[in-house]
Design a protein around this motif. Structure first.
Motif, PDB file in Angstrom:
ATOM      1  N   VAL A  66       0.856  -1.178   0.000  1.00 21.26           N
ATOM      2  CA  VAL A  66       0.000   0.000   0.000  1.00 21.26           C
ATOM      3  C   VAL A  66       0.893   1.229   0.000  1.00 21.26           C
ATOM      4  O   VAL A  66       1.922   1.256   0.663  1.00 21.26           O
ATOM      5  CB  VAL A  66      -0.983   0.021   1.186  1.00 21.26           C
ATOM      6  CG1 VAL A  66      -2.107  -0.953   0.968  1.00 21.26           C
ATOM      7  CG2 VAL A  66      -0.278  -0.275   2.485  1.00 21.26           C
ATOM      8  N   VAL A  67       0.500   2.212  -0.755  1.00 25.47           N
ATOM      9  CA  VAL A  67       1.354   3.384  -0.956  1.00 25.47           C
ATOM     10  C   VAL A  67       0.637   4.614  -0.408  1.00 25.47           C
ATOM     11  O   VAL A  67      -0.564   4.783  -0.616  1.00 25.47           O
ATOM     12  CB  VAL A  67       1.631   3.574  -2.466  1.00 25.47           C
ATOM     13  CG1 VAL A  67       2.563   4.759  -2.681  1.00 25.47           C
ATOM     14  CG2 VAL A  67       2.210   2.307  -3.059  1.00 25.47           C
ATOM     15  N   GLY A  68       1.407   5.444   0.291  1.00 25.32           N
ATOM     16  CA  GLY A  68       0.862   6.727   0.727  1.00 25.32           C
ATOM     17  C   GLY A  68      -0.085   6.620   1.890  1.00 25.32           C
ATOM     18  O   GLY A  68      -1.119   7.272   1.925  1.00 25.32           O
ATOM     19  N   VAL A  69       0.253   5.792   2.853  1.00 22.34           N
ATOM     20  CA  VAL A  69      -0.564   5.683   4.057  1.00 22.34           C
ATOM     21  C   VAL A  69       0.106   6.505   5.143  1.00 22.34           C
ATOM     22  O   VAL A  69       1.319   6.449   5.311  1.00 22.34           O
ATOM     23  CB  VAL A  69      -0.662   4.220   4.528  1.00 22.34           C
ATOM     24  CG1 VAL A  69      -1.619   4.109   5.697  1.00 22.34           C
ATOM     25  CG2 VAL A  69      -1.095   3.345   3.402  1.00 22.34           C
ATOM     26  N   SER A  70      -0.686   7.267   5.872  1.00 21.02           N
ATOM     27  CA  SER A  70      -0.062   8.060   6.930  1.00 21.02           C
ATOM     28  C   SER A  70       0.352   7.127   8.059  1.00 21.02           C
ATOM     29  O   SER A  70      -0.370   6.202   8.409  1.00 21.02           O
ATOM     30  CB  SER A  70      -1.025   9.121   7.442  1.00 21.02           C
ATOM     31  OG  SER A  70      -2.238   8.504   7.787  1.00 21.02           O
ATOM     32  N   GLN A  78       1.581   0.707   9.122  1.00 19.07           N
ATOM     33  CA  GLN A  78       0.312   0.705   8.415  1.00 19.07           C
ATOM     34  C   GLN A  78       0.485   0.282   6.957  1.00 19.07           C
ATOM     35  O   GLN A  78      -0.409  -0.260   6.343  1.00 19.07           O
ATOM     36  CB  GLN A  78      -0.298   2.110   8.490  1.00 19.07           C
ATOM     37  CG  GLN A  78      -1.774   2.118   8.319  1.00 19.07           C
ATOM     38  CD  GLN A  78      -2.533   1.998   9.631  1.00 19.07           C
ATOM     39  OE1 GLN A  78      -3.288   2.854   9.969  1.00 19.07           O
ATOM     40  NE2 GLN A  78      -2.346   0.927  10.373  1.00 19.07           N
ATOM     41  N   ASP A  79       1.669   0.543   6.404  1.00 16.65           N
ATOM     42  CA  ASP A  79       1.894   0.184   5.001  1.00 16.65           C
ATOM     43  C   ASP A  79       2.742  -1.081   4.889  1.00 16.65           C
ATOM     44  O   ASP A  79       3.440  -1.279   3.887  1.00 16.65           O
ATOM     45  CB  ASP A  79       2.532   1.349   4.239  1.00 16.65           C
ATOM     46  CG  ASP A  79       3.864   1.760   4.853  1.00 16.65           C
ATOM     47  OD1 ASP A  79       4.227   1.206   5.912  1.00 16.65           O
ATOM     48  OD2 ASP A  79       4.531   2.629   4.278  1.00 16.65           O
ATOM     49  N   THR A 100      -6.546  -2.216   3.774  1.00 13.79           N
ATOM     50  CA  THR A 100      -7.450  -1.057   3.739  1.00 13.79           C
ATOM     51  C   THR A 100      -7.556  -0.391   5.097  1.00 13.79           C
ATOM     52  O   THR A 100      -8.413   0.458   5.308  1.00 13.79           O
ATOM     53  CB  THR A 100      -8.872  -1.488   3.293  1.00 13.79           C
ATOM     54  OG1 THR A 100      -9.309  -2.554   4.139  1.00 13.79           O
ATOM     55  CG2 THR A 100      -8.888  -1.947   1.867  1.00 13.79           C
ATOM     56  N   GLU A 103      -6.194   4.888   4.963  1.00 12.99           N
ATOM     57  CA  GLU A 103      -6.452   5.441   3.634  1.00 12.99           C
ATOM     58  C   GLU A 103      -5.151   5.408   2.847  1.00 12.99           C
ATOM     59  O   GLU A 103      -4.118   5.876   3.330  1.00 12.99           O
ATOM     60  CB  GLU A 103      -6.907   6.890   3.756  1.00 12.99           C
ATOM     61  CG  GLU A 103      -8.345   7.069   4.197  1.00 12.99           C
ATOM     62  CD  GLU A 103      -9.320   6.739   3.086  1.00 12.99           C
ATOM     63  OE1 GLU A 103      -9.034   7.085   1.911  1.00 12.99           O
ATOM     64  OE2 GLU A 103     -10.351   6.115   3.367  1.00 12.99           O
ATOM     65  N   SER A 104      -5.163   4.841   1.653  1.00  7.28           N
ATOM     66  CA  SER A 104      -3.924   4.806   0.884  1.00  7.28           C
ATOM     67  C   SER A 104      -4.141   5.462  -0.467  1.00  7.28           C
ATOM     68  O   SER A 104      -5.256   5.534  -0.973  1.00  7.28           O
ATOM     69  CB  SER A 104      -3.458   3.357   0.689  1.00  7.28           C
ATOM     70  OG  SER A 104      -4.416   2.636  -0.051  1.00  7.28           O
ATOM     71  N   ILE A 107      -3.030   0.886  -4.075  1.00  8.75           N
ATOM     72  CA  ILE A 107      -2.758  -0.483  -3.647  1.00  8.75           C
ATOM     73  C   ILE A 107      -2.092  -1.185  -4.816  1.00  8.75           C
ATOM     74  O   ILE A 107      -2.619  -1.191  -5.932  1.00  8.75           O
ATOM     75  CB  ILE A 107      -4.057  -1.222  -3.257  1.00  8.75           C
ATOM     76  CG1 ILE A 107      -4.721  -0.535  -2.060  1.00  8.75           C
ATOM     77  CG2 ILE A 107      -3.770  -2.683  -2.931  1.00  8.75           C
ATOM     78  CD1 ILE A 107      -6.067  -1.132  -1.677  1.00  8.75           C
TER      79      ILE A 107
END
Lengths: 693, 361
Positions: A66-70, A78-79, A100, A103-104, A107
């Motif tokens: 997953v890309v761009g998860v805070s 989280q990623d 999921t 918020e990413s 995917i």
């Protein structure tokens, strides 16, 4: 030392020592000790076999990024890359809800050949923490190899606790095959949705397959913890306790997920009575308005016998039997009503319209005040306790002024039935009022003197402005006959393994000069992190608390500077200990943040903490009083499915000033009351008002 | 010697028994048809329990520096020669000359004789005189790969310092989950190692386990347990071992005496003005206030050989011409034996990176 009778050509291999391989007992049935020379052969064969099992599915196992998860505070990122299984060669990948969780931006699925393909979520099974991804495959993409979960023989019936299981995933930039082996530890875990394995499952395995030694997929691994597992579903990684959704269930759910549907847990809308979920007894204490249970005709007092074909005798068994059902599923409920056994088919729904709890204005007599006992002492006019109409029910100590019951009922009346259902104790009456239809009149059957009577009352919603004027009578009723010399005192409250400083202001219960006989709630007050002295802070509560008859527990944060979410457990244990010590009624335990008072400071960490504690800790609290500008914390609500009877007080003049997040409280069925301004006295009175039925 | 002898025996072509002879049974054992057609060699080997407990005798506990700020003052190791060479993980525990305790409780002071920073490998040596001519059980470094993913393995280590006094190290069992490149997070827990590792499905890498032996069911050395590290991508604790095949070369060089980090005192000290010193190289070190102050660079003189080699403040000097600079005194002593016209080769640590640099006068 037992020898397995076997054909001679097999004996050599069968004679296996499993000193380190106890888990494989299930596989062998009999283990022969003392001839350990063949263990090596067995292990070598087993290792090769584990590889074969992994290789047989590896072409269908993918890694999901997953890309761009805070980032979050949890230990597992989280990623974190996790695993998935190709379930359709046209580009469908089944994985866990780990992908999921945050918020990413994107995917990505890393296919067995190392290429990355973007994916989007097609369907979800929120009930089982599964997600179905759809790959954006190029037209000329090489074909994928899928597995057919419906063809596996690994049904619940074929699973044997003790059998060897192998988890398969890929690891690292090269996508190296990765395995972890263990045994099947249990079936029907997590309220009937998952099987359990002792294989060490690190996050890279989440979403990946768990196979038996035939190469059948037993299930798909999910991040999950048991009931007491806390906030983070991946907190039990590598612990030897891991869960997977069985494949036969998944193949069934895949049909809906492929259609893009979201599967959610099903709700029925009844409340089984009793405090202890493990105690025998399955009588319904309440049936929610506009719920499937109501639509099916279930009534308070019905005794549930079977759920979905499974016999049930305890509340917990009903929960387990209902666990596997989703919203939209139909379930057979067999029940007994007045010696008649009936069966209804109930179609479960995703959500039931929010509760609109009501009250009648009944105040149970002081004599009935026993928190831990449903027994009601006989009235003072000397009626025989064994005379059925004269025992049970609730003896009134009074009614609330200006309430539905104010004119109709009197002190000394014994309320026996509500809408025809017997009232076993205060708790069950409270549950009925909490789940009732606020617009329907209620029929009350009661005894006055020797005379049985029936009246009809229109209940009043709890939600709305809270009127102190009504409380005068409550104070009177609950405050009768205070011995003037009953003494109240402040004492430090210490519990093993709790570092928070805490002090309790309460009546001295073993005082010779006179015990304070009043029924009472308990106010739990969280101090701002800068205040470190609960005893000192309690001094200014001495007079109002004694006057209102409400003990106050004050808790300081563990560390100067902040309240941490983890401390909610400590706050709950301290509150429970304080409730026992001052014999407070569990129906009126309120947690408050300091900003709730009109002369208090701006809301701070203690106020947010009060919200977190009230919402996250089961049934320990029945009231929450916080300032409306308080910042709501991120809370994972307990999903025990039981009825939570929590009400909230905001110190505001009218509903327009409600914070935006309060709508979530309403959805959860927590009625909101408003009153301004709130001072010490009104807050303590509000605590007592929670005793009103 | 027991371990060695057994290891040697394994290399003999043992009588192989074909799997097919036991087919009905295997089908029963693994309840599968997948095995059919796979010819797996099953050899009549001694028991695993015997092999593993024999392997336990070649594992050692190591005690050294630490004990403050939550750092353990102990770790694990294993014998790699009958003469008392011990392989272990290089760490702060070795900042003082470590004590090695054998499986039977015998206790020895040791010297660090070998050190391979890029593998985080250190080799200690028990003084031969103290052994009194007795040979010790040891692991032979295998010249072929003796394990792969899926294999059952045993981790032997002094995890959590459970084993005290003369108790031998603990043995844990699990499986090799994968063979993959180590991808550890940088930060508090650092490693310069970036090669392949065996990822394990058992919780092996605990405090004190670093340097422990990973063996297969035959008791053969599979790898050395690494330090506690977190996985870079998932953030969770890693369980891994550095494969023995990767350790073999450096350990062999050290055992054969081809490579030693012991200070070289054979060369004479040169006169002042002829030898290197910190000033000629342009190195300023942190104040030497302890008996063994680590060789951290404090400043670099402009235009000096040190500046030319790109050294920076906070770099830690590990080796000087292949010899260990355990403390500043050792560094000065080494430099005083080197002609100031010669190049000086350094191995330094910068953050978690290990770098080779050459200072040219």
């Amino acid at each position: 030392m037992r020898n397995q009778p076997s054909p001679s050509n097999c004996r050599s291999l069968l004679a296996v020592v499993c000193s380190a391989w106890i888990g494989w007992a299930g596989l062998f049935g009999t283990i022969v000790w003392g001839q350990d020379s063949k263990t090596l052969a067995f292990q070598t064969a087993m290792a090769g076999h584990v590889r074969d099992v992994a290789q047989s599915i590896l072409d269908s196992v993918v890694t999901i990024e997953v890309v761009g998860v805070s980032p979050t505070s949890g230990e597992v990122r989280q990623d974190a890359p996790t695993a998935g299984v190709i379930v359709d060669a046209d580009g469908l990948v089944l994985t866990s809800a780990q992908v999921t969780r945050g918020e990413s931006a994107s995917i990505l699925v890393v296919l067995p050949d190392g290429s990355r393909v973007a994916a989007n979520v097609l369907g979800r099974d929120e009930h089982r923490e599964l997600v179905l991804l759809e790959l954006a495959l190029a037209d000329d993409a090489p074909p994928l190899k899928s597995i057919d979960l419906s063809s596996t023989q690994s049904t619940a019936a074929s699973l044997t606790v003790g059998q060897t299981l192998v988890a398969v995933a890929r690891y690292g930039s090269g996508g190296s095959p990765m395995v972890s082996s263990g045994i099947l530890s249990a079936v029907e875990r997590l309220e009937g949705i998952a099987i359990q394995t002792d294989a060490r499952i690190s996050p890279a395995f989440y979403g990946g397959p768990l196979l038996n030694l035939n190469g059948d997929v037993a299930g798909i691994l999910i991040p999950a913890t048991g009931g007491a597992g806390g906030q983070d579903p991946s907190a039990w990684y590598d612990s030897g306790v891991a869960f997977a959704v069985p494949s036969d269930v998944i193949s069934d759910k895949l049909i809906r997920m492929r259609r893009g549907e979201s599967i959610r847990a099903g709700r029925l809308g009844f409340v089984v009575g009793g405090k202890d979920p493990y105690a025998p007894g399955t009588k319904l204490a309440a049936v929610r308005v506009r719920s499937p249970a109501e639509a099916a005709g279930l009534q308070v007092g019905d005794e549930i016998i079977q759920v979905g074909g499974r016999a049930v005798t305890r509340r917990q068994e009903i929960k387990l039997a209902l666990g596997p059902f989703d919203a939209g599923d139909a379930v057979d409920i067999e029940f007994r009503r007045k010696d008649q056994t009936q069966t209804v088919v109930v179609k479960l729904v995703e959500s039931i319209p929010p509760l609109q709890p009501v009250l009648l204005g009944l105040i149970a007599s002081n004599d009935a005040a026993s928190d831990d006992s449903a027994a009601v002492s006989p009235p003072e006019n000397g009626q025989q306790a064994d005379d059925p109409p004269d025992s049970g029910g609730i003896v009134l100590g009074g009614t609330l002024d200006d309430s539905p019951a104010a004119e109709a009922l009197r002190t000394g009346d014994r309320v026996l039935r509500l809408d025809g259902a017997e009232i076993a104790d205060e708790e069950s009456l409270r549950q009925q009022l909490w789940t009732a239809d606020p617009d329907a009149p209620m029929e009350i059957q009661f005894v006055r003197g020797d005379e049985p009577m029936t009246i009809e009352l229109s209940p009043q919603r709890i939600e709305g402005e809270w009127r102190t004027k009504q409380m005068t009578s409550v104070e009177l009723e609950l405050s009768t006959s205070i011995p003037s010399d009953a003494s109240w005192d402040i004492a430090a409250l210490r519990l093993p393994e709790v570092v928070n400083a805490a002090a309790l202001l309460s009546p001295i219960t073993d005082d010779e000069s006179g015990v304070d006989p009043r029924r009472r709630g308990l106010l739990v007050w969280l101090l701002p992190p800068s205040e470190r002295e609960p005893e000192q802070a309690l001094q200014q509560w001495r007079e109002p608390a004694k006057k209102a008859g409400v003990p106050v527990l004050m808790i300081a944060s563990a560390n100067e500077g902040r309240w941490r979410p983890l401390e909610s457990e400590a706050v709950t244990s301290l509150s429970t200990a304080a409730r026992r010590r001052c014999e407070a009624d569990s129906a009126a335990i309120v947690i408050a943040g300091p900003a709730v008072l009109a002369d208090g400071d701006q809301p701070g960490p203690a106020d947010s903490m009060a919200i977190a504690v009230a919402l996250s800790t089961g049934k320990a609290f029945s009231g929450l009083a916080v300032a409306s500008p308080t910042r709501p914390p991120a809370v994972r609500l307990p999903s025990d499915g039981g009825l939570r009877m929590l009400r909230v007080l905001f110190p505001i003049g009218n509903a327009d000033q409600l914070p935006p997040w309060s709508s979530r409280l309403t959805e959860l069925g927590f009625p909101i009351q408003t009153h301004a301004p709130v001072d010490q006295r009104t807050l303590l009175n509000w605590v007592q008002s929670l005793l009103v039925l | 010697m027991e371990v060695t002898r057994r290891a040697a025996m394994h290399r003999q072509p043992a009588r192989a028994i074909g799997l097919q002879q036991h087919l009905p049974l295997v089908a029963f054992v693994v309840t599968t048809a997948l095995v059919v057609g796979h010819s797996r060699r099953l050899t009549g080997q001694p028991s695993i329990a015997g092999d593993v407990s024999a392997a336990q005798t070649a594992a050692v506990k190591i005690y050294g520096a630490g004990g403050l700020g939550g750092l353990e003052a102990y770790q694990s190791g294993f014998l790699v020669s009958p003469l008392g060479h011990v392989a272990t993980a290089w760490s702060y525990v070795l900042d003082v000359d470590p004590i090695v305790i054998l499986h039977d409780g015998r206790r020895f002071e040791t010297q660090i004789v070998g050190f391979e920073p890029s593998l985080e490998l250190a080799v200690l040596k028990i003084d031969s005189a103290e052994l009194g001519g007795n040979e010790l059980p040891f692991f032979r470094m295998p010249d072929v790969e003796v394990a792969k993913w899926g294999d059952s393995v045993y981790a032997i280590s002094n995890l959590f310092g459970i084993a005290t006094g003369n108790e031998p190290a603990s043995v844990m069992q699990g499986r090799i989950a994968a063979r993959a490149d180590l991808d550890a997070r940088r930060g508090t827990f650092q490693t310069p190692y970036r090669g392949e590792v065996f990822v394990l499905d058992l919780i092996a890498n605990n405090p004190g386990a670093a340097g422990g032996a990973l063996v297969n069911a035959r008791g053969e050395l599979v790898g050395m347990l690494g330090k506690e590290l977190r996985d870079r991508l998932t953030g969770v604790w890693l369980n891994y071992a550095i494969p023995a095949s990767i350790l073999r070369g450096p350990v062999g060089d050290i055992l054969a005496g081809r490579k030693t980090v012991l200070p070289d005192e054979s060369k004479p000290k040169l006169e002042r003005g002829q030898s290197h010193d910190l000033v000629t190289l342009g190195l300023g070190l942190v104040p030497d206030v302890m008996e063994s102050t680590p060789v951290f660079i404090d400043y670099i003189a402009d235009g000096s050989p040190a500046a030319g080699a790109g050294l920076r403040p906070d770099d830690l000097i590990l080796l000087v011409d292949g010899r260990r600079a355990a403390h500043q005194r050792a560094l000065r002593d080494q430099l005083s034996r080197m002609d100031r016209r010669d190049n000086v080769a350094l191995v330094i640590q910068r953050g978690s990176e290990i770098l080779n640099v050459v200072l040219r006068p």
